[in-house]
Design a protein around this motif. Structure first.
Motif, PDB file in Angstrom:
ATOM      1  N   SER A  82       0.829  -1.209   0.000  1.00 43.95           N
ATOM      2  CA  SER A  82       0.000   0.000   0.000  1.00 43.95           C
ATOM      3  C   SER A  82       0.858   1.252   0.000  1.00 43.95           C
ATOM      4  N   THR A  83       0.190   2.385  -0.071  1.00 41.98           N
ATOM      5  CA  THR A  83       0.855   3.688   0.002  1.00 41.98           C
ATOM      6  C   THR A  83       0.519   4.343   1.338  1.00 41.98           C
ATOM      7  N   ALA A  84       1.076   5.516   1.564  1.00 42.26           N
ATOM      8  CA  ALA A  84       0.817   6.233   2.809  1.00 42.26           C
ATOM      9  C   ALA A  84      -0.628   6.711   2.918  1.00 42.26           C
ATOM     10  N   GLN A  85      -1.361   6.721   1.799  1.00 41.49           N
ATOM     11  CA  GLN A  85      -2.742   7.200   1.789  1.00 41.49           C
ATOM     12  C   GLN A  85      -3.766   6.070   1.838  1.00 41.49           C
ATOM     13  N   THR A  86      -3.333   4.829   1.837  1.00 49.08           N
ATOM     14  CA  THR A  86      -4.258   3.697   1.813  1.00 49.08           C
ATOM     15  C   THR A  86      -5.052   3.621   3.110  1.00 49.08           C
ATOM     16  N   THR A  87      -6.355   3.387   2.975  1.00 48.58           N
ATOM     17  CA  THR A  87      -7.245   3.296   4.133  1.00 48.58           C
ATOM     18  C   THR A  87      -7.727   1.860   4.317  1.00 48.58           C
ATOM     19  N   ILE A  88      -8.375   1.615   5.443  1.00 46.24           N
ATOM     20  CA  ILE A  88      -8.989   0.303   5.665  1.00 46.24           C
ATOM     21  C   ILE A  88     -10.067   0.041   4.625  1.00 46.24           C
ATOM     22  N   ASP A  89     -10.834   1.077   4.272  1.00 44.12           N
ATOM     23  CA  ASP A  89     -11.859   0.903   3.243  1.00 44.12           C
ATOM     24  C   ASP A  89     -11.250   0.542   1.888  1.00 44.12           C
ATOM     25  N   ASP A  90     -10.053   1.064   1.600  1.00 43.58           N
ATOM     26  CA  ASP A  90      -9.372   0.683   0.356  1.00 43.58           C
ATOM     27  C   ASP A  90      -9.029  -0.805   0.358  1.00 43.58           C
ATOM     28  N   ILE A  91      -8.554  -1.302   1.498  1.00 46.55           N
ATOM     29  CA  ILE A  91      -8.223  -2.726   1.616  1.00 46.55           C
ATOM     30  C   ILE A  91      -9.496  -3.571   1.499  1.00 46.55           C
ATOM     31  N   VAL A  92     -10.569  -3.112   2.131  1.00 49.83           N
ATOM     32  CA  VAL A  92     -11.851  -3.831   2.060  1.00 49.83           C
ATOM     33  C   VAL A  92     -12.323  -3.940   0.614  1.00 49.83           C
ATOM     34  N   LYS A  93     -12.281  -2.840  -0.116  1.00 54.45           N
ATOM     35  CA  LYS A  93     -12.718  -2.850  -1.517  1.00 54.45           C
ATOM     36  C   LYS A  93     -11.838  -3.773  -2.360  1.00 54.45           C
ATOM     37  N   GLN A  94     -10.534  -3.720  -2.119  1.00 51.09           N
ATOM     38  CA  GLN A  94      -9.625  -4.572  -2.880  1.00 51.09           C
ATOM     39  C   GLN A  94      -9.889  -6.050  -2.604  1.00 51.09           C
ATOM     40  N   MET A  95     -10.181  -6.377  -1.347  1.00 53.83           N
ATOM     41  CA  MET A  95     -10.485  -7.765  -0.998  1.00 53.83           C
ATOM     42  C   MET A  95     -11.737  -8.254  -1.722  1.00 53.83           C
ATOM     43  N   PHE A  96     -12.790  -7.450  -1.705  1.00 49.38           N
ATOM     44  CA  PHE A  96     -14.024  -7.846  -2.392  1.00 49.38           C
ATOM     45  C   PHE A  96     -13.805  -7.944  -3.906  1.00 49.38           C
ATOM     46  N   ASP A  97     -12.997  -7.039  -4.465  1.00 50.81           N
ATOM     47  CA  ASP A  97     -12.703  -7.100  -5.897  1.00 50.81           C
ATOM     48  C   ASP A  97     -11.900  -8.354  -6.240  1.00 50.81           C
ATOM     49  N   ASP A  98     -10.915  -8.685  -5.390  1.00 47.21           N
ATOM     50  CA  ASP A  98     -10.077  -9.862  -5.649  1.00 47.21           C
ATOM     51  C   ASP A  98     -10.888 -11.149  -5.648  1.00 47.21           C
ATOM     52  N   PHE A  99     -11.847 -11.218  -4.732  1.00 40.07           N
ATOM     53  CA  PHE A  99     -12.659 -12.424  -4.628  1.00 40.07           C
ATOM     54  C   PHE A  99     -13.939 -12.336  -5.464  1.00 40.07           C
ATOM     55  N   LYS A 100     -14.061 -11.242  -6.251  1.00 41.53           N
ATOM     56  CA  LYS A 100     -15.203 -11.059  -7.163  1.00 41.53           C
ATOM     57  C   LYS A 100     -16.534 -11.214  -6.431  1.00 41.53           C
ATOM     58  N   THR A 101     -16.635 -10.503  -5.315  1.00 42.55           N
ATOM     59  CA  THR A 101     -17.839 -10.559  -4.490  1.00 42.55           C
ATOM     60  C   THR A 101     -18.930  -9.686  -5.104  1.00 42.55           C
ATOM     61  N   PRO A 102     -20.146 -10.203  -5.234  1.00 41.04           N
ATOM     62  CA  PRO A 102     -21.248  -9.383  -5.738  1.00 41.04           C
ATOM     63  C   PRO A 102     -21.438  -8.114  -4.910  1.00 41.04           C
ATOM     64  N   THR A 103     -21.860  -7.039  -5.582  1.00 43.12           N
ATOM     65  CA  THR A 103     -21.966  -5.732  -4.928  1.00 43.12           C
ATOM     66  C   THR A 103     -22.872  -5.766  -3.704  1.00 43.12           C
ATOM     67  N   GLN A 104     -24.015  -6.434  -3.808  1.00 42.20           N
ATOM     68  CA  GLN A 104     -24.950  -6.479  -2.694  1.00 42.20           C
ATOM     69  C   GLN A 104     -24.341  -7.211  -1.497  1.00 42.20           C
ATOM     70  N   ASP A 105     -23.670  -8.329  -1.738  1.00 45.93           N
ATOM     71  CA  ASP A 105     -23.028  -9.071  -0.650  1.00 45.93           C
ATOM     72  C   ASP A 105     -21.886  -8.254  -0.041  1.00 45.93           C
ATOM     73  N   ALA A 106     -21.148  -7.542  -0.890  1.00 42.41           N
ATOM     74  CA  ALA A 106     -20.037  -6.730  -0.397  1.00 42.41           C
ATOM     75  C   ALA A 106     -20.532  -5.629   0.529  1.00 42.41           C
ATOM     76  N   GLU A 107     -21.663  -5.019   0.177  1.00 36.27           N
ATOM     77  CA  GLU A 107     -22.212  -3.951   1.012  1.00 36.27           C
ATOM     78  C   GLU A 107     -22.726  -4.514   2.333  1.00 36.27           C
ATOM     79  N   THR A 108     -23.306  -5.700   2.290  1.00 38.95           N
ATOM     80  CA  THR A 108     -23.828  -6.334   3.506  1.00 38.95           C
ATOM     81  C   THR A 108     -22.700  -6.685   4.475  1.00 38.95           C
ATOM     82  N   CYS A 109     -21.581  -7.155   3.916  1.00 43.54           N
ATOM     83  CA  CYS A 109     -20.474  -7.632   4.758  1.00 43.54           C
ATOM     84  C   CYS A 109     -19.372  -6.583   4.956  1.00 43.54           C
ATOM     85  N   LYS A 110     -19.633  -5.359   4.525  1.00 44.81           N
ATOM     86  CA  LYS A 110     -18.589  -4.326   4.569  1.00 44.81           C
ATOM     87  C   LYS A 110     -18.054  -4.083   5.983  1.00 44.81           C
TER      88      LYS A 110
END
Length: 432
Positions: free
Chosen positions: A95-123
């Protein structure tokens, strides 16, 4: 005689996580490098400690893991936790000095190709898990989980005799702030900022081993040791508290493993260098994390290892208290209980031991905490003759006192001998 010909049902026992998965987790947390035998015991405690903390999240993360990744047949849940944790650690390290926890969360859901609705539920649950992974992979803090909708919580006390206190970190704001800055604002990045900050003038700049040691702290200052699992609390002390507790980290093997790693930047380095403070502090050194952890290792030698009475106190009193679930980190025993550090530990070259330490040179990060501790003990006075006799803070004064006492005792003994001799001579002359 009849026999039961029905097929027997196999009893399914839970599988443990494989050693390869655990070894990969240690390497991801502490960096690549040789696994020294002297550090194996401490690293085993680190894994057990991580597994214990993961258990607190097992029920809550079951649904999350089923959403992001379908389990393999008969795959232990702990193995899934280690795999997801490894992925989070890798993302933070890159990561960079500006990376947030939400950035990591989004990257995790993208990596595992999680559906948008499930990603929002489990955010929120993923936020909690990322926050927890940072805690148990660095041992900077102990995360506490209640519910997915609750804020982040960390344990503030780890004493069995006192009620556990918690520190609350607002989940929404903290998840949107850069990770290093968020940790730094809550005192979880224990480095001096900005670098080379000078000590206040009323604090000592020199730390003599004869003054700052466990023997002086306990006998003169009434200080007790509280062994903690959180690296960020190492050498924390408040002179105004009623209990006068000095907090010390109980797992130096993890510090040594990181210091000896071949990686130019480890996980803790990435977090420390991205703390982004109000001073716009930037560390030019390649490994500020290794610099801090080297100071942690050296602090055990200052407080215990270089002072004979302090070594005996550690072996007699603190050794049992320093254990985690009945097991002691072997390196802690070497650093605190031995006069010399064995070459097999691999850290001899890291420790530049001195009789008198300069705070700025030897402890640029831990210096403030150690200087405050030294200032406290310098103001304590002995209460009786025994404490005066054992007070080694001023060696010249103590040597003069001991010499005067010994000469005085010898003079008294000689005087008594002369009186007895004179009496004997008088008696002999009378009876003649």
């Amino acid at each position: 005689m009849g026999y039961n010909t029905l097929p027997r049902r196999k009893r399914r026992t839970p599988k443990n996580c494989s050693n390869d998965i655990k070894a990969a987790f240690i390497e991801n947390c502490s960096g690549k490098g040789d696994r020294l035998c002297a550090l194996e015991g401490g690293l085993t405690i680190f894994i057990r400690m991580s597994e214990t903390r993961m258990l607190d999240y097992q029920r809550a993360t079951a649904e999350l893991f089923n959403v992001i990744r379908k389990p393999r047949a008969d795959q232990p849940f702990s193995e899934r936790q280690f795999e997801v944790s490894d992925r989070i650690i890798s993302l933070i390290k890159s990561s960079t000095a500006q990376t947030t926890i939400d950035d990591i969360v989004k990257q995790m859901f993208d990596d595992f190709k999680t559906p948008t609705q499930d990603a929002e539920t489990c955010k929120n649950m993923m936020r909690h898990f990322v926050f927890a992974v940072i805690g148990w992979s660095t041992l900077l803090y102990t995360p506490i989980f209640t519910t997915a909708d609750a804020d982040f919580k960390i344990a503030e006390t780890q004493s069995k005799r006192s009620q556990e206190k918690q520190s609350i970190i607002h989940i929404e704001d903290s998840s949107r702030r850069p990770i290093g800055a968020m940790l730094g604002s809550h005192g979880l990045v224990p480095i001096t900022c900005p670098h080379n900050t000078r000590l206040p003038q009323d604090l000592p700049s020199r730390l003599p081993v004869t003054c700052l040691n466990l023997c002086s702290l306990s006998q003169l200052g009434g200080v007790t040791i509280l062994w903690v699992d959180d690296l960020s609390k190492h050498c924390e002390f408040s002179r105004y508290s009623r209990e006068k507790q000095l907090k010390l980290f109980r797992l130096p093997s993890l510090c040594a493993k990181i210091c000896l790693s071949d990686d130019s930047e480890t996980l803790i380095d990435r977090l420390f260098k991205s703390h982004i403070c109000r001073n716009n502090c930037q560390f030019n050194t390649k490994s500020v994390g290794k610099s801090y952890l080297t100071e942690v290792l050296l602090s055990y030698r200052l407080l215990f290892g270089q002072h004979s009475r302090s070594r005996r106190l550690f072996r007699g009193q603190e050794l049992e208290r320093a254990k985690w679930n009945g097991t002691l980190d072997p390196l802690l025993g070497v650093l605190c209980g031995n006069k010399d550090v064995d070459d097999s530990t691999g850290i001899v070259e890291l420790l530049h031991e001195r009789n008198v330490y300069n705070v700025q040179d030897s402890f640029p990060h831990l210096g403030l905490r150690l200087a405050e501790l030294a200032d406290y003990i310098s103001g304590q006075e002995p209460n009786d003759f025994l404490e005066v006799w054992n007070d080694s803070r001023n060696p010249e004064k103590l040597l003069t006192l001991k010499a005067a006492v010994k000469i005085g005792v010898a003079t008294v003994i000689l005087g008594i001998f002369q009186v007895l001799l004179g009496t004997a001579q008088l008696v002999i002359s009378i009876y003649r």
